[in-house]
Write an enzyme that holds these catalytic residues in place. Structure first.
Site, PDB file in Angstrom:
ATOM      1  CG  ASP A 118     -22.014 -20.695 -13.797  1.00 58.34           C
ATOM      2  OD1 ASP A 118     -21.502 -20.957 -14.901  1.00 58.34           O
ATOM      3  OD2 ASP A 118     -21.496 -21.044 -12.719  1.00 58.34           O
ATOM      4  N   GLY A 171     -22.676 -24.682 -20.064  1.00 57.31           N
ATOM      5  CA  GLY A 171     -21.840 -25.815 -20.457  1.00 57.31           C
ATOM      6  C   GLY A 171     -22.306 -27.094 -19.773  1.00 57.31           C
ATOM      7  CD1 TRP A 181     -29.911 -27.307 -19.327  1.00 55.93           C
ATOM      8  CD2 TRP A 181     -29.065 -27.361 -21.409  1.00 55.93           C
ATOM      9  NE1 TRP A 181     -30.942 -27.598 -20.194  1.00 55.93           N
ATOM     10  CE2 TRP A 181     -30.447 -27.640 -21.471  1.00 55.93           C
ATOM     11  CE3 TRP A 181     -28.330 -27.349 -22.587  1.00 55.93           C
ATOM     12  CZ2 TRP A 181     -31.099 -27.881 -22.670  1.00 55.93           C
ATOM     13  CZ3 TRP A 181     -28.977 -27.598 -23.788  1.00 55.93           C
ATOM     14  CH2 TRP A 181     -30.344 -27.867 -23.829  1.00 55.93           C
ATOM     15  CG  HIS A 207     -22.767 -20.801 -24.629  1.00 56.84           C
ATOM     16  ND1 HIS A 207     -22.734 -20.460 -23.297  1.00 56.84           N
ATOM     17  CD2 HIS A 207     -21.554 -21.325 -24.911  1.00 56.84           C
ATOM     18  CE1 HIS A 207     -21.536 -20.770 -22.795  1.00 56.84           C
ATOM     19  NE2 HIS A 207     -20.805 -21.296 -23.749  1.00 56.84           N
ATOM     20  CB  SER A 215     -16.363 -12.431 -17.131  1.00 61.38           C
ATOM     21  OG  SER A 215     -15.549 -13.541 -17.428  1.00 61.38           O
ATOM     22  CG  ASN A 268     -16.407 -15.564 -19.711  1.00 58.85           C
ATOM     23  OD1 ASN A 268     -17.521 -15.041 -19.595  1.00 58.85           O
ATOM     24  ND2 ASN A 268     -16.042 -16.575 -18.932  1.00 58.85           N
ATOM     25  NE  ARG A 307     -22.147 -18.431 -10.039  1.00 61.02           N
ATOM     26  CZ  ARG A 307     -20.889 -18.106 -10.286  1.00 61.02           C
ATOM     27  NH1 ARG A 307     -20.370 -17.053  -9.706  1.00 61.02           N
ATOM     28  NH2 ARG A 307     -20.153 -18.810 -11.119  1.00 61.02           N
ATOM     29  NE  ARG A 335     -16.769 -19.637  -8.648  1.00 55.50           N
ATOM     30  CZ  ARG A 335     -16.835 -20.966  -8.737  1.00 55.50           C
ATOM     31  NH1 ARG A 335     -16.405 -21.706  -7.748  1.00 55.50           N
ATOM     32  NH2 ARG A 335     -17.308 -21.552  -9.819  1.00 55.50           N
ATOM     33  CB  SER A 381     -17.751 -14.966 -10.916  1.00 56.63           C
ATOM     34  OG  SER A 381     -17.791 -16.279 -10.442  1.00 56.63           O
ATOM     35  CD  GLU A 403     -31.054  -9.553   1.074  1.00 53.74           C
ATOM     36  OE1 GLU A 403     -30.862 -10.736   1.402  1.00 53.74           O
ATOM     37  OE2 GLU A 403     -30.799  -8.585   1.820  1.00 53.74           O
TER      38      GLU A 403
HETATM   39  C1  FPP Z   1     -21.853 -19.430 -18.237  1.00 55.12           C
HETATM   40  O1  FPP Z   1     -21.957 -20.756 -18.611  1.00 55.12           O
HETATM   41  C2  FPP Z   1     -22.336 -18.578 -19.291  1.00 55.12           C
HETATM   42  C3  FPP Z   1     -21.552 -17.734 -20.026  1.00 55.12           C
HETATM   43  C4  FPP Z   1     -20.111 -17.596 -19.866  1.00 55.12           C
HETATM   44  C5  FPP Z   1     -22.105 -16.911 -21.084  1.00 55.12           C
HETATM   45  C6  FPP Z   1     -23.526 -16.511 -20.915  1.00 55.12           C
HETATM   46  C7  FPP Z   1     -24.053 -16.294 -22.259  1.00 55.12           C
HETATM   47  C8  FPP Z   1     -25.310 -16.511 -22.642  1.00 55.12           C
HETATM   48  C9  FPP Z   1     -26.405 -16.892 -21.752  1.00 55.12           C
HETATM   49  C10 FPP Z   1     -25.645 -16.355 -24.061  1.00 55.12           C
HETATM   50  C11 FPP Z   1     -25.384 -14.999 -24.613  1.00 55.12           C
HETATM   51  C12 FPP Z   1     -25.955 -13.908 -23.796  1.00 55.12           C
HETATM   52  C13 FPP Z   1     -26.681 -12.865 -24.233  1.00 55.12           C
HETATM   53  C14 FPP Z   1     -27.084 -11.798 -23.302  1.00 55.12           C
HETATM   54  C15 FPP Z   1     -27.112 -12.730 -25.617  1.00 55.12           C
HETATM   55  P1  FPP Z   1     -20.641 -21.636 -18.653  1.00 55.12           P
HETATM   56  O2  FPP Z   1     -20.239 -21.781 -20.065  1.00 55.12           O
HETATM   57  O3  FPP Z   1     -19.619 -21.068 -17.735  1.00 55.12           O
HETATM   58  O4  FPP Z   1     -21.193 -22.975 -18.076  1.00 55.12           O
HETATM   59  P2  FPP Z   1     -20.402 -24.081 -17.249  1.00 55.12           P
HETATM   60  O5  FPP Z   1     -19.860 -23.409 -16.016  1.00 55.12           O
HETATM   61  O6  FPP Z   1     -21.447 -25.087 -16.939  1.00 55.12           O
HETATM   62  O7  FPP Z   1     -19.333 -24.596 -18.147  1.00 55.12           O
END
Ligand code: FPP
Length: 233
Positions: free
Chosen positions: A12, A15, A17, A29, A57, A60, A180, A186, A188, A199
């Site tokens: 998580d 965004g 970051w 991402h 997810s 998502n 996480r 959470r 999620s 754990e």
């Molecule tokens: C959560 O950050 C991250 C995701 C919904 C996607 C995770 C995807 C990657 C790390 C890249 C692709 C993965 C692979 C395995 C190739 P968020 O966007 O919810 O962040 P935020 O909560 O800060 O907005």
């Protein structure tokens, strides 16, 4: 440091970051992929047997279309570009989730990478894509109900093992640790059945900044936990 047999990660904060750094969300991402490579490689080298990464997810799908498209573009790039990383580290790729909503080009690349790595006998890496814990349980119940309706299974034979066997990846052990990032406390909808005795470890850092150091820190904390599984120690 104690290396867990099985690790699950909710990646998580991509965004956040990006926002903090003044970039578009997608840059988060992109940097998240670098963190995926680091964690996969380090887990494989430390001797972790199973790693499940929550990449996309079921919920998502409700994100803006352009973000979904960019996420899958990155995912496809990962599936091709990181084949060398998977092979060099003897990693077997798997998928956890529903295939129905994935586009043909995604399932094709996924299947190719799964096929290519099928004989690797080091760590299993399952990418949870179009994954939801409740949806996994719904799918498992439907599988079992069909077997009962077909007379292949008696209702009384549905026990914990039977449910486990009907999950997306029954060969994977339950996670010893659920990591996480980005501070949220959470689950999620991730691996609801499997995390019953995992754990839980939450780090404040956003996923793109999660590196070897933070992984080792998580494993050190895991080594300090006393796992009682409901019993008295
Ligand atoms: C959560 O950050 C991250 C995701 C919904 C996607 C995770 C995807 C990657 C790390 C890249 C692709 C993965 C692979 C395995 C190739 P968020 O966007 O919810 O962040 P935020 O909560 O800060 O907005």
């Amino acid at each position: 440091m104690v290396v867990p047999r099985s690790v699950a990660v909710i990646m998580d904060g991509n965004g956040r970051w990006a926002n903090n750094a003044g970039f578009e969300r997608i840059r988060g991402h992109e940097r998240g992929i670098d963190a995926v490579r680091t964690t996969v490689t380090e887990c494989a080298q430390l001797g972790v047997k199973a790693l499940v990464l929550y990449a996309f997810s079921e919920e998502n799908w409700a994100r803006p279309k352009h973000e979904i498209n960019l996420l899958f573009k990155l995912l496809k790039r990962f599936l091709v570009k990181e084949r060398g990383t998977l092979m060099d580290n003897n990693v077997r790729l798997l998928h956890s989730g529903r295939r129905a909503r994935l586009s043909k080009d995604v399932t094709k690349l996924l299947d190719e990478s799964i096929g290519l790595t099928a004989n690797n006998d080091g760590m299993c890496l399952s990418l949870a894509i179009s994954y939801g814990g409740r949806q996994e349980l719904v799918d498992a119940m439907q599988t079992l109900a069909r077997e009962v309706a077909a007379g292949k299974l008696s209702a009384d034979a549905i026990d914990e093992q039977a449910i486990h066997n009907a999950l997306y990846q029954p060969s994977l052990p339950d996670p010893d640790i659920l990591i996480r990032t980005a501070g949220e406390m959470r689950i999620s909808n991730f691996l609801l059945w499997q995390v019953s005795y995992s754990e839980i470890y939450v780090h404040d850092i956003c996923w793109p900044d999660f590196g070897k150091e933070q992984l080792h820190e998580a494993f050190r904390e895991y080594g300090r936990r006393v796992r009682k599984f409901g019993k008295v120690t």
